[in-house]
Enzyme design. Structure first.
Site, PDB file in Angstrom:
ATOM      1  CE  LYS A 106      -7.932   1.289  12.855  1.00 54.74           C
ATOM      2  NZ  LYS A 106      -7.080   1.868  11.831  1.00 54.74           N
TER       3      LYS A 106
ATOM      4  CG  ASP B  32      -7.158  -4.306   5.918  1.00 55.32           C
ATOM      5  OD1 ASP B  32      -6.541  -4.276   6.993  1.00 55.32           O
ATOM      6  OD2 ASP B  32      -7.800  -3.329   5.470  1.00 55.32           O
TER       7      ASP B  32
ATOM      8  CG  ASN C  13      -0.206  -0.152   2.498  1.00 57.67           C
ATOM      9  OD1 ASN C  13       0.586   0.695   2.843  1.00 57.67           O
ATOM     10  ND2 ASN C  13      -0.438  -1.250   3.214  1.00 57.67           N
TER      11      ASN C  13
ATOM     12  CG  PHE D 104      -1.611   6.164  13.295  1.00 53.21           C
ATOM     13  CD1 PHE D 104      -0.911   5.588  14.339  1.00 53.21           C
ATOM     14  CD2 PHE D 104      -1.247   7.439  12.874  1.00 53.21           C
ATOM     15  CE1 PHE D 104       0.140   6.258  14.951  1.00 53.21           C
ATOM     16  CE2 PHE D 104      -0.203   8.111  13.475  1.00 53.21           C
ATOM     17  CZ  PHE D 104       0.491   7.521  14.513  1.00 53.21           C
TER      18      PHE D 104
ATOM     19  CE  LYS E 146       7.922 -12.798 -14.059  1.00 50.94           C
ATOM     20  NZ  LYS E 146       8.761 -12.307 -15.116  1.00 50.94           N
TER      21      LYS E 146
ATOM     22  CE  LYS F 260      -9.263  -2.573  14.191  1.00 48.72           C
ATOM     23  NZ  LYS F 260      -8.424  -2.596  13.031  1.00 48.72           N
TER      24      LYS F 260
END
Ligand SMILES: Cc1cc2nc3c(=O)[nH]c(=O)nc-3n(C[C@H](O)[C@H](O)[C@H](O)COP(=O)(O)O)c2cc1C
Length: 401
Positions: free
Chosen positions: A335, A277, A208, A321, A287, A339
């Site tokens: 959140k 995630d 990401n 975060f 490959k 959490k």
């Protein structure tokens, strides 16, 4: 932090001297006053004029010069310095300092200073590993000198090995640690950073946009403020930070294992990484060939690192975060409770100046009692605000034990 500090730079005769010019330039940009002492041998590599131009002050070489009848040069320079850095530090200057030899201006000033002395050694690997050099470094360290360890790399003597002087940026970071208030001493902080990599096949991975800058900045500021820092990072190619225990990981699963290993003994966890995630259901051992116009991969959910570790939360202060693109505050509040985080740092990554890659961010701090929206500011300032909240949180938790 280094602004207006008086830095005395001792330059001895090693080929890494070219990096010291960059060091002077960086220190000047930070607003330091830089005094330079060069050894006679150092002047064979680069002229004093070079350092004089960069430092915008006269370079000192000869302790017996009659230019300054009002003062005694080695005493004046040594006593006015806030920090004394020797870069490059040759095997010779360290040997002289270890044995109290004072036969030139630099070695004499080293005996006459009360300032913290920091050596950035640079030499051929064999010279560095020689028992005499190692013993001299041990002697100096025992007497309170600091070392910025040389790295490995291509050396001027045409070999690859240890002995390369630390980069000027790393030296500046290290110097900054001497001028920062050590208000986090006695606190263990575990920081995660970067976007994880989920393997697809031996040459591809899914990741990401997280650059790891926030996590690395927090870790660095925490260390500079005196905390014991462990950094678990998925970011590659970032310069290692001296004084931080760094664990490099690839996937979210690896990051979870590392966090679980250290969570029990840490005072605070700052979960600034962006773990993926999802991961591939099956990682191909070969490959994957380009076949057809479409490819369909099945992704499966990764374990939720934060949720997994906070299930075992006891004394730890946990910072999480929330990087969101919509409904920022509602999502972040939800959140935080789901959490079991003590503090949530929420940021809308679609806002200009916020989020990944850049050096700034716009965050809102959310804890049990209050919410505070901050303006656009540097990631360093954001790191400091998070760490001040961590300090308060850890102290509160300790007082309840
Ligand atoms: C081309 C060249 C490169 C050198 N590079 C280094 C070096 O990187 N590190 C080191 O310890 N000595 C190095 N030396 C040896 C030192 O210059 C020598 O030990 C000298 O006496 C050091 O004096 P000083 O510590 O007073 O500057 C080099 C010598 C030459 C000729």
């Amino acid at each position: 932090m280094l602004k207006n500090k008086r830095i005395l730079l001792g330059v001895s005769g090693g080929i890494a001297i070219y990096k010291s010019l960059d060091l002077v330039s960086r220190l000047k940009k930070l607003g330091c006053h830089v005094d330079v002492i060069m050894t006679e041998h150092a002047t064979k590599f680069v002229t004093p004029l070079c350092f004089e131009t960069m430092a915008r002050s006269r370079v000192h070489v000869d302790g017996f010069s009659r230019d300054n009848p009002e003062g005694v040069e080695h005493i004046d320079l040594a006593q006015h310095a806030d920090l004394f850095i020797i870069a490059p530090a040759t095997a010779n200057i360290m040997a002289k300092a270890a044995h109290g030899i004072a036969d030139d201006l630099l070695s004499t000033a080293l005996l006459a200073t009360d300032a913290p002395v920091i050596y950035a050694p640079a030499m051929n690997t064999k010279m560095l590993k020689n028992p005499a050099t190692q013993e001299n470094m041990r002697i100096l360290e025992k007497r309170g000198a600091h070392f910025i360890a040389p790295g490995a790399g291509f050396l001027a003597c045409n070999v690859i090995g240890e002995g390369r002087m630390a980069e000027p940026s790393e030296i500046v970071q290290h110097l900054a640690t001497f001028t920062t208030q050590k208000d986090l001493q006695g606190i263990n902080i575990l920081v995660t950073a970067g976007g994880t990599r989920e393997a697809v096949d031996p040459v591809r991975f899914i990741t990401n946009r997280s650059s790891g800058k926030t996590g690395h900045t927090i870790a660095k500021r925490a260390m500079q403020r005196g905390a014991e820092v462990t950094l678990i990072t998925a970011t590659k190619g970032m310069q290692k930070i001296h004084g931080i225990a760094e664990i490099s990981v690839d996937s979210a699963k690896e990051m979870l294992e590392a966090v679980e290993k250290y969570f029990g003994t840490t005072d605070a966890l700052i979960m600034s990484a962006a773990p993926s995630d999802f991961r591939m259901e099956e990682v191909s051992s070969q490959k994957i060939k380009k076949q057809g116009d479409q490819v369909i991969w099945t992704l499966v959910k990764n374990p939720d690192i934060l949720k997994t570790v906070t299930e075992k939360k006891e004394h730890q202060f946990v910072v999480a975060f929330a990087a969101e693109t919509e409904n920022l505050l509602e999502n972040a509040r939800e959140k935080r409770t789901a959490k079991r985080a003590d503090l949530m740092v929420a940021n809308d990554v679609t806002q200009q100046g916020a989020g990944f890659e850049g050096d700034t961010n716009i965050v809102t701090f959310i804890d049990e009692k209050e919410e505070e929206a901050m303006p656009l500011q540097s990631k360093v300032l954001v790191a400091d605000q998070i760490l001040s909240r961590v300090k308060r949180g850890v102290q509160e938790k300790r007082s309840l034990r």
